[in-house]
Every structure is written in structure tokens, then in C-alpha cells.
Design an enzyme around this catalytic site. Structure first.
Site, PDB file in Angstrom:
ATOM      1  N   ASP A  23       0.908  -1.213  -0.037  1.00 22.35           N
ATOM      2  CA  ASP A  23       0.135  -0.030   0.035  1.00 22.35           C
ATOM      3  C   ASP A  23       0.888   1.373  -0.139  1.00 22.35           C
ATOM      4  O   ASP A  23       0.597   2.078  -0.627  1.00 22.35           O
ATOM      5  CB  ASP A  23      -0.842  -0.040   1.219  1.00 22.35           C
ATOM      6  CG  ASP A  23      -1.907  -0.921   1.069  1.00 22.35           C
ATOM      7  OD1 ASP A  23      -2.220  -1.300  -0.203  1.00 22.35           O
ATOM      8  OD2 ASP A  23      -2.507  -1.708   2.056  1.00 22.35           O
TER       9      ASP A  23
ATOM     10  N   ARG B 245      -6.259  19.564  23.277  1.00 21.48           N
ATOM     11  CA  ARG B 245      -4.932  18.929  24.022  1.00 21.48           C
ATOM     12  C   ARG B 245      -4.703  17.749  23.590  1.00 21.48           C
ATOM     13  O   ARG B 245      -5.396  16.987  24.417  1.00 21.48           O
ATOM     14  CB  ARG B 245      -4.742  19.931  25.200  1.00 21.48           C
ATOM     15  CG  ARG B 245      -4.682  21.295  25.087  1.00 21.48           C
ATOM     16  CD  ARG B 245      -4.988  21.667  26.834  1.00 21.48           C
ATOM     17  NE  ARG B 245      -5.342  23.039  26.653  1.00 21.48           N
ATOM     18  CZ  ARG B 245      -6.365  23.867  26.620  1.00 21.48           C
ATOM     19  NH1 ARG B 245      -7.510  23.291  26.050  1.00 21.48           N
ATOM     20  NH2 ARG B 245      -6.333  25.072  26.556  1.00 21.48           N
TER      21      ARG B 245
ATOM     22  N   THR C  49      -8.724   2.618   6.888  1.00 26.49           N
ATOM     23  CA  THR C  49      -8.442   0.999   7.532  1.00 26.49           C
ATOM     24  C   THR C  49      -6.833   1.255   7.736  1.00 26.49           C
ATOM     25  O   THR C  49      -6.124   0.105   8.085  1.00 26.49           O
ATOM     26  CB  THR C  49      -8.286   0.126   6.163  1.00 26.49           C
ATOM     27  OG1 THR C  49      -7.828   0.553   4.929  1.00 26.49           O
ATOM     28  CG2 THR C  49      -9.841  -0.177   5.975  1.00 26.49           C
TER      29      THR C  49
ATOM     30  N   TYR D 124      -4.039   4.363   9.294  1.00 27.38           N
ATOM     31  CA  TYR D 124      -3.803   4.987  10.861  1.00 27.38           C
ATOM     32  C   TYR D 124      -4.841   5.213  11.632  1.00 27.38           C
ATOM     33  O   TYR D 124      -5.195   4.981  12.801  1.00 27.38           O
ATOM     34  CB  TYR D 124      -3.040   6.186  10.462  1.00 27.38           C
ATOM     35  CG  TYR D 124      -2.283   6.684  11.549  1.00 27.38           C
ATOM     36  CD1 TYR D 124      -2.360   6.457  13.040  1.00 27.38           C
ATOM     37  CD2 TYR D 124      -1.494   8.088  11.348  1.00 27.38           C
ATOM     38  CE1 TYR D 124      -1.565   7.088  13.962  1.00 27.38           C
ATOM     39  CE2 TYR D 124      -0.592   8.652  12.352  1.00 27.38           C
ATOM     40  CZ  TYR D 124      -0.655   8.034  13.639  1.00 27.38           C
ATOM     41  OH  TYR D 124       0.053   8.580  14.746  1.00 27.38           O
ATOM     42  N   ASN D 125      -6.114   5.327  10.722  1.00 26.60           N
ATOM     43  CA  ASN D 125      -7.231   5.986  11.604  1.00 26.60           C
ATOM     44  C   ASN D 125      -7.740   4.615  12.219  1.00 26.60           C
ATOM     45  O   ASN D 125      -8.255   4.778  13.350  1.00 26.60           O
ATOM     46  CB  ASN D 125      -8.394   6.140  10.371  1.00 26.60           C
ATOM     47  CG  ASN D 125      -9.640   6.180  10.997  1.00 26.60           C
ATOM     48  OD1 ASN D 125     -10.055   7.080  11.626  1.00 26.60           O
ATOM     49  ND2 ASN D 125     -10.363   5.402  10.420  1.00 26.60           N
TER      50      ASN D 125
HETATM   51  P1  NAP Z   1       4.484   2.050   6.912  1.00 24.36           P
HETATM   52  O1  NAP Z   1       4.877   2.050   8.142  1.00 24.36           O
HETATM   53  O2  NAP Z   1       4.875   0.576   6.123  1.00 24.36           O
HETATM   54  O3  NAP Z   1       2.633   1.674   6.726  1.00 24.36           O
HETATM   55  C1  NAP Z   1       2.257   1.199   7.825  1.00 24.36           C
HETATM   56  C2  NAP Z   1       1.097  -0.191   7.582  1.00 24.36           C
HETATM   57  O4  NAP Z   1      -0.015   0.590   6.944  1.00 24.36           O
HETATM   58  C3  NAP Z   1       1.563  -0.900   6.315  1.00 24.36           C
HETATM   59  O5  NAP Z   1       1.351  -2.113   6.751  1.00 24.36           O
HETATM   60  C4  NAP Z   1       1.014  -0.483   5.125  1.00 24.36           C
HETATM   61  O6  NAP Z   1       0.655  -1.695   4.107  1.00 24.36           O
HETATM   62  C5  NAP Z   1      -0.424   0.020   5.759  1.00 24.36           C
HETATM   63  N1  NAP Z   1      -1.309   0.928   4.942  1.00 24.36           N
HETATM   64  C6  NAP Z   1      -1.118   1.757   4.279  1.00 24.36           C
HETATM   65  N2  NAP Z   1      -2.102   2.197   3.693  1.00 24.36           N
HETATM   66  C7  NAP Z   1      -2.949   1.624   3.957  1.00 24.36           C
HETATM   67  C8  NAP Z   1      -4.654   1.534   3.755  1.00 24.36           C
HETATM   68  N3  NAP Z   1      -5.322   2.736   3.268  1.00 24.36           N
HETATM   69  N4  NAP Z   1      -5.350   0.655   4.762  1.00 24.36           N
HETATM   70  C9  NAP Z   1      -4.733  -0.266   5.530  1.00 24.36           C
HETATM   71  N5  NAP Z   1      -3.609  -0.602   5.597  1.00 24.36           N
HETATM   72  C10 NAP Z   1      -2.641   0.506   4.968  1.00 24.36           C
HETATM   73  O7  NAP Z   1       4.587   3.245   5.882  1.00 24.36           O
HETATM   74  P2  NAP Z   1       4.011   3.500   4.383  1.00 24.36           P
HETATM   75  O8  NAP Z   1       4.032   2.071   3.710  1.00 24.36           O
HETATM   76  O9  NAP Z   1       4.608   4.783   3.882  1.00 24.36           O
HETATM   77  O10 NAP Z   1       2.378   4.062   4.734  1.00 24.36           O
HETATM   78  C11 NAP Z   1       2.048   5.281   5.335  1.00 24.36           C
HETATM   79  C12 NAP Z   1       0.910   4.989   5.763  1.00 24.36           C
HETATM   80  O11 NAP Z   1       1.190   4.296   7.138  1.00 24.36           O
HETATM   81  C13 NAP Z   1       0.387   6.124   6.436  1.00 24.36           C
HETATM   82  O12 NAP Z   1      -0.563   6.714   5.266  1.00 24.36           O
HETATM   83  C14 NAP Z   1      -0.606   5.805   7.485  1.00 24.36           C
HETATM   84  O13 NAP Z   1      -2.016   5.467   7.122  1.00 24.36           O
HETATM   85  C15 NAP Z   1       0.212   4.579   7.845  1.00 24.36           C
HETATM   86  N6  NAP Z   1       0.672   4.698   9.629  1.00 24.36           N
HETATM   87  C16 NAP Z   1      -0.019   3.964  10.316  1.00 24.36           C
HETATM   88  C17 NAP Z   1       0.368   4.312  11.774  1.00 24.36           C
HETATM   89  C18 NAP Z   1      -0.299   3.490  12.837  1.00 24.36           C
HETATM   90  O14 NAP Z   1      -1.245   2.706  12.329  1.00 24.36           O
HETATM   91  N7  NAP Z   1      -0.234   3.618  13.984  1.00 24.36           N
HETATM   92  C19 NAP Z   1       1.253   5.069  12.273  1.00 24.36           C
HETATM   93  C20 NAP Z   1       2.007   5.927  11.090  1.00 24.36           C
HETATM   94  C21 NAP Z   1       1.490   5.535   9.771  1.00 24.36           C
HETATM   95  P3  NAP Z   1       2.143  -1.807   3.359  1.00 24.36           P
HETATM   96  O15 NAP Z   1       3.051  -2.653   4.154  1.00 24.36           O
HETATM   97  O16 NAP Z   1       1.316  -2.704   2.162  1.00 24.36           O
HETATM   98  O17 NAP Z   1       2.878  -0.737   2.984  1.00 24.36           O
END
Ligand code: NAP
Ligand code: MN
Length: 267
Positions: free
Chosen positions: A45, A152, A165, A167-168
Site C-alpha cells: 500500500d 490538547r 483502514t 492509521y485511522n
Molecule cells: P508503513 O509504516 O509501511 O505503513 C504502515 C502500515 O500501513 C503498512 O502495513 C502499510 O501497508 C499499511 N497501509 C498503508 N495504507 C493503508 C490503507 N489504506 N489501509 C490499510 N493499511 C494501509 O508506511 P507506508 O507504507 O509509507 O504507509 C504510510 C501509511 O502508514 C500512512 O498513510 C498511515 O496510514 C500509516 N501509518 C500508520 C500508523 C499506525 O497505524 N499507528 C502510524 C503511522 C503511519 P504496506 O506494508 O502494504 O505498505
């Protein structure tokens, strides 16, 4: 049919990209980095987020296809061993015309960032987040120009339906079907006590509503737009609303959103 391939850069994804170029050449598909009709993202993704931002200026003119080389993705829903079938679909093997995919459109999030040093516009496929660098952030949230709350805590996440699906979800937000044109505001660890009060529940705003997030203290902030980080120390406000633009995905076979949710999280 003009196509482009973007891969994650790992060994398997690079190999698959090369394989696809061969399959494409045999089928007279034309490699075009400038104005492709179909962009194929091979990886995860995160690779699709990268592809989206690479072609951000051409979003209305092209459609994406995602191939996953790890676990099933939300944007990457083709398997590595299905590349020949995908190439056949794209050139319309066995028929006179290229096989017309169903184009599925997902809502995007439009952002206007206002800083003392200038303003900029952005589009997110997954989400926008605002977080503190030095500790608790103090921000005011207005909805449709009416002050809603003073927040805050660690920060806020404003996501699209297809980003719901990601971060949210970790923040306890709802998963939203991408036919629903909305944005979702979810809190990141709000402080709630007798002095500080926030709503606590995630909020869904429909199209044509907007929210403004105002910085209410001299603070260093980290803004994120999908995988991109933007440090800001002079933020005035950020306006968030559902974009008029949508991202298109080329679906050569159906794979409903709720099936993807189930397969990614439950089975
Ligand atoms: P990453 O650290 O590899 O992403 C975190 C995880 O989110 C990976 O497993 C990624 O899948 C998955 N993901 C991305 N978009 C998704 C979606 N629309 N629905 C379900 N899972 C999804 O970083 P990245 O690959 O550059 O992705 C950036 C995204 O990471 C941000 O947009 C944010 O949504 C997410 N994130 C999540 C958290 C959290 O959950 N605490 C914190 C920071 C960022 P892949 O392994 O297939 O890439
Ligand atoms: Mn990733």
C-alpha cells in the site's frame, strides 16, 4: 494502451516489474512515464501512496492497479503470479479491443496549509495528521466556521474512506466504505479532564463541509500527508475538506472493499 510501472525497490518487486515490461512488450502495450493511462504499483500500500503522489498532477487522467509482493494490501490487490493475466486483460487478449476495466473512484482529502511563511495546497490518499514535536499540541478545531473544540493531546488524524483502514483504524476510527464521500477526524490521545474537554469520538464530515485546525500556541508541529512528513514551526491553520478530485482504480475483476477488509484483518 499506455502504461507505467512503479515498484517498491526490493528484489522481488523489481523482478516483477521487469517481468511485466516483457509481458507488455509482447502485447504491444506502450511504456509511457509522462502520460500513462494505467499506472501499476508493485509492492505494498505504501508503494501505491508513492505512485499516487508521483502522478498527483495527472490524477483525473489515469487509473491505478496495485500488485502486492507481501501481504494483501488495500490498494494492492493483485497477486505476483497474476501478472500475465493482468497484461492479457490490459491488451484485451482474445478480443479485438483492450478489455475495458471497471473504473472505481475513491474520495480524496484536500488540504490547505496556512503558515506565517506562506500557504500551500495538498491532496491525501490516506490521511493528514498533525502531531506535536515537543509535547502536547494545543489546537482549535472549527467545523464549518464554528468553533467546535479546543484540543490538547498528541494530535489529530483526518482520513479518507480508503485511508480509514490505515492509521485511522489504529486510533479507533470507523472503517468507511469508499462510496461514502466523507472525511473522518480521529483524535490521537486527547487529554480529557475537568479542565480540558474534547469530543472523544471520531467524527465523519460529509462532502461540502470543512474543518479548520488552528495552532493555538507557539509550537513545533509535524504534519504528515500519507507517507510524507512536513515539520512546521509557524503554522496558522489547516483547512480539510473532501476533494473534488477522485482517484481511479482499474478493476479488471471485482474485489469488494469488505472482502478486502475481511481478508486483511480477519482471515
Ligand atoms: P508503513 O509504516 O509501511 O505503513 C504502515 C502500515 O500501513 C503498512 O502495513 C502499510 O501497508 C499499511 N497501509 C498503508 N495504507 C493503508 C490503507 N489504506 N489501509 C490499510 N493499511 C494501509 O508506511 P507506508 O507504507 O509509507 O504507509 C504510510 C501509511 O502508514 C500512512 O498513510 C498511515 O496510514 C500509516 N501509518 C500508520 C500508523 C499506525 O497505524 N499507528 C502510524 C503511522 C503511519 P504496506 O506494508 O502494504 O505498505
Ligand atoms: Mn509500507
Amino acid at each position: 494502451m499506455r502504461y507505467y510501472v512503479l515498484d517498491r525497490g526490493d528484489e522481488l518487486s523489481i523482478k516483477l516489474a521487469e517481468q511485466f515490461h516483457k509481458l507488455a512488450a509482447e502485447r504491444n502495450l506502450e511504456l509511457d512515464a509522462k502520460s500513462p493511462e494505467i499506472v501499476i504499483s508493485i509492492g505494498g500500500d505504501g508503494t501505491m501512496l508513492h505512485a499516487f503522489h508521483t502522478f498527483i498532477d495527472q490524477i483525473p487522467n489515469l487509473a491505478f492497479v496495485g500488485v502486492h509482493t507481501g501481504h494483501l494490501g488495500f490498494y494492492a490487490d493483485w497477486k505476483a503470479d497474476e501478472l500475465p493475466a493482468l497484461a492479457d486483460y490490459m491488451c484485451g487478449a482474445g478480443s479485438a479491443e483492450p478489455h475495458k476495466p471497471r473504473i472505481v473512484k475513491y474520495p480524496l482529502l484536500e488540504l490547505e496549509i496556512h503558515k506565517k511563511s506562506g500557504s500551500s495546497s495538498h491532496i491525501a490518499l490516506n490521511e493528514f495528521t498533525l502531531k506535536g514535536v515537543d509535547g502536547t499540541v494545543v489546537i482549535q478545531v472549527d467545523i464549518n466556521d464554528v468553533t467546535f473544540e479546543m484540543f490538547r493531546g498528541d494530535g489529530l488524524c483526518v482520513s479518507t474512506p480508503s485511508g480509514s483502514t490505515a492509521y485511522n483504524k489504529s486510533l479507533g476510527g470507523a472503517m468507511v466504505h469508499p462510496t461514502i464521500e466523507a472525511l473522518q477526524i480521529a483524535e490521537i490521545a486527547s487529554i480529557n479532564n475537568r479542565v480540558f474537554r474534547t469530543m472523544g469520538s471520531p467524527l465523519l464530515l460529509p462532502k461540502h463541509h470543512h474543518c479548520d485546525i488552528f495552532s493555538r500556541k507557539d509550537q513545533r508541529l509535524l504534519l504528515t500527508i500519507d507517507h510524507n512528513n512536513i515539520p512546521v514551526d509557524d503554522l496558522i491553520s489547516v483547512r480539510c475538506q473532501v476533494s473534488d478530485k477522485k482517484i481511479s482504480f482499474a478493476r479488471y475483476r471485482p474485489f469488494p472493499f469488505w472482502n478486502r477488509v475481511r481478508e486483511a484483518f480477519l482471515i
